[in-house]
Design an enzyme around this catalytic site. Structure first.
Site, mmCIF file in Angstrom:
data_model
loop_
_atom_site.group_PDB
_atom_site.id
_atom_site.type_symbol
_atom_site.label_atom_id
_atom_site.label_comp_id
_atom_site.label_asym_id
_atom_site.label_seq_id
_atom_site.Cartn_x
_atom_site.Cartn_y
_atom_site.Cartn_z
ATOM 1 N N LYS A 1 0.704 -1.231 0.065
ATOM 2 C CA LYS A 1 0.419 -0.283 -0.072
ATOM 3 C C LYS A 1 0.961 1.522 -0.484
ATOM 4 O O LYS A 1 2.148 1.276 0.626
ATOM 5 C CB LYS A 1 -1.081 -0.335 0.913
ATOM 6 C CG LYS A 1 -1.765 -1.288 1.200
ATOM 7 C CD LYS A 1 -2.759 -1.404 2.197
ATOM 8 C CE LYS A 1 -3.760 -2.235 1.953
ATOM 9 N NZ LYS A 1 -4.900 -2.222 3.388
ATOM 10 N N GLU B 1 -9.604 -10.329 -7.801
ATOM 11 C CA GLU B 1 -8.760 -9.624 -8.075
ATOM 12 C C GLU B 1 -7.310 -9.469 -9.006
ATOM 13 O O GLU B 1 -6.747 -8.481 -9.128
ATOM 14 C CB GLU B 1 -7.970 -9.545 -6.135
ATOM 15 C CG GLU B 1 -8.788 -8.837 -4.723
ATOM 16 C CD GLU B 1 -8.458 -9.185 -4.039
ATOM 17 O OE1 GLU B 1 -9.074 -8.830 -3.418
ATOM 18 O OE2 GLU B 1 -7.153 -9.540 -3.088
ATOM 19 N N HIS C 1 -1.957 -5.654 1.300
ATOM 20 C CA HIS C 1 -3.639 -5.643 1.096
ATOM 21 C C HIS C 1 -3.281 -7.302 0.894
ATOM 22 O O HIS C 1 -2.196 -7.579 0.360
ATOM 23 C CB HIS C 1 -4.585 -5.495 -0.088
ATOM 24 C CG HIS C 1 -5.382 -6.060 -0.958
ATOM 25 N ND1 HIS C 1 -6.748 -6.631 -0.256
ATOM 26 C CD2 HIS C 1 -5.016 -7.177 -1.421
ATOM 27 C CE1 HIS C 1 -6.986 -7.077 -0.814
ATOM 28 N NE2 HIS C 1 -6.545 -7.885 -1.401
ATOM 29 N N TYR D 1 -11.888 -2.173 -3.690
ATOM 30 C CA TYR D 1 -12.185 -2.709 -2.793
ATOM 31 C C TYR D 1 -14.116 -2.589 -2.920
ATOM 32 O O TYR D 1 -14.892 -2.083 -1.361
ATOM 33 C CB TYR D 1 -12.010 -1.066 -1.702
ATOM 34 C CG TYR D 1 -10.843 -1.674 -1.517
ATOM 35 C CD1 TYR D 1 -10.186 -3.112 -0.321
ATOM 36 C CD2 TYR D 1 -9.383 -0.862 -1.188
ATOM 37 C CE1 TYR D 1 -9.444 -3.172 0.477
ATOM 38 C CE2 TYR D 1 -8.391 -1.549 -0.727
ATOM 39 C CZ TYR D 1 -8.173 -2.364 -0.306
ATOM 40 O OH TYR D 1 -6.996 -2.675 0.560
HETATM 41 P P1 IDP Z 1 -7.732 -7.034 5.782
HETATM 42 O O1 IDP Z 1 -6.675 -5.867 4.384
HETATM 43 O O2 IDP Z 1 -7.282 -7.197 6.839
HETATM 44 O O3 IDP Z 1 -8.594 -8.402 4.562
HETATM 45 P P2 IDP Z 1 -10.857 -5.167 5.617
HETATM 46 O O4 IDP Z 1 -11.533 -5.454 6.737
HETATM 47 O O5 IDP Z 1 -10.764 -6.222 4.895
HETATM 48 O O6 IDP Z 1 -9.389 -5.941 6.367
HETATM 49 O O7 IDP Z 1 -10.835 -3.946 5.239
HETATM 50 C C1 IDP Z 1 -9.740 -3.483 3.823
HETATM 51 C C2 IDP Z 1 -9.010 -2.525 4.334
HETATM 52 O O8 IDP Z 1 -9.686 -1.536 4.682
HETATM 53 C C3 IDP Z 1 -8.138 -2.348 5.815
HETATM 54 O O9 IDP Z 1 -7.080 -3.522 5.283
HETATM 55 C C4 IDP Z 1 -7.348 -1.030 5.917
HETATM 56 O O10 IDP Z 1 -6.793 -0.862 4.853
HETATM 57 C C5 IDP Z 1 -9.167 -0.667 5.798
HETATM 58 N N1 IDP Z 1 -9.688 -1.005 7.154
HETATM 59 C C6 IDP Z 1 -10.080 -2.178 7.671
HETATM 60 N N2 IDP Z 1 -10.793 -2.164 8.627
HETATM 61 C C7 IDP Z 1 -10.655 -0.350 8.700
HETATM 62 C C8 IDP Z 1 -10.742 0.921 9.702
HETATM 63 O O11 IDP Z 1 -11.413 0.630 11.081
HETATM 64 N N3 IDP Z 1 -10.648 1.709 10.162
HETATM 65 C C9 IDP Z 1 -9.808 2.504 8.860
HETATM 66 N N4 IDP Z 1 -9.357 1.931 7.863
HETATM 67 C C10 IDP Z 1 -9.708 0.518 8.054
#
Ligand code: IDP
Ligand code: MG
Length: 143
Positions: free
Chosen positions: A9, A126, A115, A49
């Site tokens: 990222k 993806e 990611h 996303y």
């Molecule tokens: P992951 O990447 O661990 O699978 P996801 O819940 O799928 O997590 O969320 C995608 C991305 O969104 C995360 O990697 C992070 O960059 C962002 N994100 C997730 N939860 C939050 C939050 O509560 N606040 C801000 N950004 C978040």
């Protein structure tokens, strides 16, 4: 053999961690099959996303993901998807196990360095989002 997509990222690229992060994945046996640097625009980040479009962080996340260059990589290996997810660690770097990529290189819950596809279904969407067939290599031949 399974394929998965990772994206280093913008926070991690900007801080100079792309090579280190890819190195951790390679050292753990994942094989690089495709690699590129690019900058997503806001619309592309929104598309990538879109499963999160109802979440409160969607606008901030997609602005952040389009704020600078990223490094996308296609990795292959046995159980690559779950192995990579374990190497990444929990979403929030503060909750991620020590030595995971997010614990080492992430800054906060949003700017968490990397990611990784979370399922075969996500990987199947993806990978072609970021790589076309010509960009994906079949074999890693020893020379
Ligand atoms: P992951 O990447 O661990 O699978 P996801 O819940 O799928 O997590 O969320 C995608 C991305 O969104 C995360 O990697 C992070 O960059 C962002 N994100 C997730 N939860 C939050 C939050 O509560 N606040 C801000 N950004 C978040
Ligand atoms: Mg996820």
């Amino acid at each position: 053999m399974e394929k998965t997509l990772v994206i280093v990222k913008p926070d991690a690229v900007c801080r100079g961690y792309s090579g280190k992060i890819l190195g951790v994945l390679e050292e753990n046996g994942l094989k690089l099959r495709a690699l590129k640097m690019l900058q997503l625009d806001k619309q592309q980040a929104q598309e990538f996303y879109k499963v999160h479009k109802e979440r409160y962080f969607y606008d901030s996340l997609t602005s952040y993901m389009s704020s600078g260059p990223v490094v996308a990589a296609l990795l292959e290996g046995d159980e690559a998807i779950n192995r990579v997810r374990r190497l990444l660690g929990a979403t929030d770097p503060k909750e991620a196990k020590p030595d995971t990529i997010r614990a080492r290189f992430g800054q906060n819950r949003e700017q968490n360095a990397i990611h990784g596809s979370d399922s075969p279904e996500s990987a199947a969407i993806e990978i072609p989002f970021l790589f076309n067939e010509l960009e994906i290599t079949d074999h890693q031949k020893a020379t």
